[in-house]
Motif scaffolding. Structure first.
Motif, PDB file in Angstrom:
ATOM      1  N   MET A   1     -22.886  13.139  -1.388  1.00 25.35           N
ATOM      2  CA  MET A   1     -21.596  12.603  -0.833  1.00 25.35           C
ATOM      3  C   MET A   1     -20.422  13.909  -0.293  1.00 25.35           C
ATOM      4  O   MET A   1     -20.785  14.699  -0.779  1.00 25.35           O
ATOM      5  N   ARG A   2     -19.471  13.293   0.089  1.00 27.35           N
ATOM      6  CA  ARG A   2     -18.471  14.747   0.150  1.00 27.35           C
ATOM      7  C   ARG A   2     -17.686  15.174  -0.604  1.00 27.35           C
ATOM      8  O   ARG A   2     -17.111  14.419  -1.451  1.00 27.35           O
ATOM      9  N   SER A  84      -9.123  -3.377  -9.901  1.00 29.67           N
ATOM     10  CA  SER A  84      -7.923  -4.348  -9.297  1.00 29.67           C
ATOM     11  C   SER A  84      -7.894  -4.486  -7.639  1.00 29.67           C
ATOM     12  O   SER A  84      -7.430  -5.942  -7.202  1.00 29.67           O
ATOM     13  N   ARG A  85      -7.962  -3.189  -7.133  1.00 32.10           N
ATOM     14  CA  ARG A  85      -7.919  -3.656  -5.310  1.00 32.10           C
ATOM     15  C   ARG A  85      -8.773  -4.555  -4.686  1.00 32.10           C
ATOM     16  O   ARG A  85      -8.882  -5.323  -3.792  1.00 32.10           O
ATOM     17  N   LEU A  86     -10.520  -4.570  -5.220  1.00 26.93           N
ATOM     18  CA  LEU A  86     -11.601  -4.939  -5.141  1.00 26.93           C
ATOM     19  C   LEU A  86     -11.272  -6.971  -5.286  1.00 26.93           C
ATOM     20  O   LEU A  86     -10.968  -7.156  -3.867  1.00 26.93           O
ATOM     21  N   SER A 108     -17.191   5.486  -1.627  1.00 25.21           N
ATOM     22  CA  SER A 108     -16.636   3.599  -2.415  1.00 25.21           C
ATOM     23  C   SER A 108     -15.114   2.934  -1.331  1.00 25.21           C
ATOM     24  O   SER A 108     -15.243   1.790  -1.232  1.00 25.21           O
ATOM     25  N   THR A 109     -14.409   4.088  -0.745  1.00 24.80           N
ATOM     26  CA  THR A 109     -14.255   3.288   0.350  1.00 24.80           C
ATOM     27  C   THR A 109     -14.728   2.091   1.472  1.00 24.80           C
ATOM     28  O   THR A 109     -14.348   1.319   2.252  1.00 24.80           O
ATOM     29  N   ALA A 206     -13.050  10.654  -4.344  1.00 27.14           N
ATOM     30  CA  ALA A 206     -12.542  11.157  -5.779  1.00 27.14           C
ATOM     31  C   ALA A 206     -11.472  10.459  -5.990  1.00 27.14           C
ATOM     32  O   ALA A 206     -11.436  11.027  -7.495  1.00 27.14           O
ATOM     33  N   TYR A 207     -10.655   9.289  -6.183  1.00 22.37           N
ATOM     34  CA  TYR A 207      -9.325   8.292  -7.024  1.00 22.37           C
ATOM     35  C   TYR A 207     -10.526   8.127  -7.329  1.00 22.37           C
ATOM     36  O   TYR A 207      -9.377   7.182  -8.089  1.00 22.37           O
ATOM     37  N   PHE A 208     -12.079   7.182  -7.138  1.00 20.96           N
ATOM     38  CA  PHE A 208     -12.728   6.373  -8.000  1.00 20.96           C
ATOM     39  C   PHE A 208     -13.413   6.690  -9.213  1.00 20.96           C
ATOM     40  O   PHE A 208     -14.106   5.881  -9.130  1.00 20.96           O
ATOM     41  N   GLY A 209     -13.253   7.867  -9.404  1.00 24.88           N
ATOM     42  CA  GLY A 209     -14.185   8.606  -9.747  1.00 24.88           C
ATOM     43  C   GLY A 209     -15.392   8.547  -9.696  1.00 24.88           C
ATOM     44  O   GLY A 209     -16.778   8.614 -10.333  1.00 24.88           O
ATOM     45  N   ASN A 210     -15.737   8.861  -8.376  1.00 21.90           N
ATOM     46  CA  ASN A 210     -16.737   8.736  -7.667  1.00 21.90           C
ATOM     47  C   ASN A 210     -17.052   9.979  -6.366  1.00 21.90           C
ATOM     48  O   ASN A 210     -18.646  10.058  -6.167  1.00 21.90           O
ATOM     49  N   ALA A 211     -16.400  10.608  -6.339  1.00 22.06           N
ATOM     50  CA  ALA A 211     -17.168  12.442  -6.209  1.00 22.06           C
ATOM     51  C   ALA A 211     -18.796  12.681  -7.102  1.00 22.06           C
ATOM     52  O   ALA A 211     -17.933  12.916  -7.828  1.00 22.06           O
TER      53      ALA A 211
END
Length: 577
Positions: A1-2, A84-86, A108-109, A206-211
């Motif tokens: 991951m980045r 929610s976005r999905l 995630s994006t 990093a905004y979706f807890g995935n970093a």
């Protein structure tokens, strides 16, 4: 991951570097932005009542038997934020409008944007408006969406030059530094002009807890009904503005294909690491069933618990940022101002309509969203709760706090600690005012960076396999007198006040304010350092139950970082932090 993008904020140090390099490199020819660009005008869906999402909102409102035509749900964790976005991307039938400061090209994006692309392939009209500052290298890959059928994409306030290097584009724009440091910071995700998500989050791992190593603790609000139309009008104002350039006018498909090929090669090198991390995550989840998991599933909008309430949308005008034809140094042609909509017919109910109108009138006295919030602070009588990750109070902000304290208002501020701040130089602008704020009676709390799986005010920040990722505050909001809630993209700092454009939703609801206050107070007690002045020195009191001792230096931060900021911090003016 980045890892996180290295340029979340354009600091004073970065500007000095740009100037220095510009002197060296100015002998080369400078690229320019395109002239006479065609920008076909388009607007939000006029009649959203005919879509499945509109029918769902109508059913939820009727079931609630409410007099209000706008509903709100605080999105309190990375899983819900993503879901929610999905759900909006998958549920839209007519239109999707996305407006963001940055979109990272990561795991995630990628899945979220695939859902957006699939919607377009099923006939949904998609418009994506993205600030141009971060769209270089791997992150430029998202611009490839502009070449998909039914998707239009525009870049706001672009930098000229090749997209292979952020630094080269900054150097190329050295003669326009005033304009390029002013950015579109708004965040919107709107489906069929009837449901929307807005708040602090950009799009990225990093905004979706995935970093893997560091994640943001953030806050959004899911908006349903009439207020969404006000959000859409703000999107249209930016979309149709001369500062928004169609992607096709800035970069060719062939250039993006080359960037995508390079990114793919880099991604393949990271694949083994990603797979290993995912395996570790599965093992950690099995070992600790209490650990939050990101299920990557859409939110079930049929069961969303909306709080129906009167509200108003506050948004900076696009002209807060000068166009390429504006003399940025002199401010010629600049037309700052805050647009506030939804404050009249939206406030049904005895007593509520008048209070909303008073608040809207007060906020309208400010030239920007942040200045409008300072006017709202002037209405506080009892209690003020503020969350701002980058908290750099200017003179008028401190004056507003002093006046509120003189009225007996309790003020509590949650911001980043030095260790949790992803932009440590911004901490300088806060730290230099800390003593004055404490003497004023403002209560200061700083997020503890090493959460070690501790739930935050708005859910766990997520993270790597061990559950011990670094947490960084990114939420932006206010709760005033237990009855007003503000959620938006703004920080309480001079950059948001004077330079970046921002958006916020002002909601009049005792129930929503109670929900927000309860969540925030959990973090004040259990996830933050409480800073006080004692015997002439600062003392950081640890979170309850942490087992830590009081500290008289910036906690969890390395001595080298503290020394660097002490030496170089005074060189950075507040307005550039």
């Amino acid at each position: 991951m980045r890892s996180l993008h290295p340029f979340e904020r354009l600091s004073a140090a970065m500007q000095c570097l740009i100037v220095s390099l510009g002197v060296v490199l100015c002998l080369s020819a400078c690229a320019e932005l395109p002239k006479n660009v065609e920008r076909p005008v388009s607007t939000a869906l006029e009649a959203p009542a005919d879509t499945p999402l509109a029918r769902l909102v109508k059913q939820r409102r009727e079931a609630a038997a409410t007099r209000y035509d706008s509903g709100f749900l605080l999105v309190d964790g990375p899983s819900a934020a993503y879901g929610s976005r999905l759900a909006l991307a998958q549920g839209a039938q007519k239109t999707l409008d996305l407006q963001y400061y940055t979109i990272h090209a990561d795991e995630s994006t990628a899945r979220l944007l695939r859902a957006v692309r699939d919607a377009a392939r099923h006939g949904v009209r998609v418009r994506i408006l993205l600030d141009d500052f971060h769209s270089t290298g791997r992150d430029a890959v998202v611009m490839y969406l502009a070449f998909e059928p039914n998707i239009e994409m525009r870049m706001f306030n672009p930098l000229a030059g090749a997209r292979t290097s952020t630094l080269s584009r900054l150097v190329n724009s050295i003669d326009d530094a005033s304009r390029i440091q002013q950015r579109m910071h708004n965040k919107l995700f709107v489906a069929d002009n009837v449901l929307a998500v807005t708040g602090g989050r950009n799009l990225g791992d990093a905004y979706f807890g995935n970093a893997a190593n560091a994640n943001f603790v953030d806050l959004d609000v899911l908006v349903a009904g009439r207020a969404v139309q006000d959000l859409s009008r703000s999107f249209d104002a930016y979309w149709n503005n001369e500062r928004a350039y169609p992607v096709e006018s800035l970069v060719t498909r062939e250039e993006l294909e080359k960037i995508r090929a390079d990114a793919k090669a880099a991604g393949e090198r990271e694949q083994a690491e990603t797979q290993a991390t995912q395996a570790d995550e599965q093992g950690a989840a099995q070992a600790d069933p209490r650990r939050p998991r990101w299920d990557r599933q859409p939110m079930d909008l049929r069961t969303a618990s909306f709080i129906w309430a009167p509200a108003a949308v506050m948004v900076d005008k696009p002209a807060k940022i000068p166009s390429d034809r504006t003399n940025a140094a002199s401010g010629e042609g600049k037309a700052p101002g805050v647009e506030i909509s939804g404050g009249k017919a939206r406030a049904a109910g005895k007593g509520t309509s008048g209070s909303l109108q008073v608040a809207v009138s007060a906020a309208a006295d400010g030239d920007t969203v942040v200045e409008g919030l300072l006017q709202l602070i002037g209405l506080a009588h009892k209690d003020l709760l503020i969350i701002s990750p980058y908290f750099v109070p200017g003179p008028d902000m401190k004056q507003a706090f002093a006046a509120a304290r003189a009225r007996g208002v309790r003020i509590r501020v949650l911001t980043n600690s030095l260790a949790s701040n992803d932009a440590p130089v911004a901490h300088v602008g806060y730290a230099r005012h800390r003593d004055e704020l404490l003497k004023m009676g403002v209560e200061l709390y700083e997020l503890r960076s090493e959460q070690a799986g501790l739930g935050s005010a708005f859910g766990s920040s997520g993270g790597g396999a061990s559950g011990e990722s670094r947490s960084m505050l990114h939420s932006k909001g206010l709760v005033i007198d237990g009855g007003w809630v503000v959620v938006g993209s703004m920080n309480l700092d001079l950059r948001s006040q004077l330079q970046n454009t921002e958006i916020a939703v002002l909601i009049r609801s005792d129930e929503l304010a109670r929900v927000a206050t309860d969540k925030i107070e959990v973090t004040l007690r259990e996830g933050s350092w409480h800073v006080e002045e004692k015997d002439g020195q600062l003392v950081w009191h640890p979170p309850q139950g942490s087992g830590l001792q009081d500290s008289t230096t910036e906690p969890d931060a390395s001595p080298s970082l503290r020394l660097m900021l002490k030496l170089f911090g005074p060189l950075a003016p507040d307005k550039l932090l």
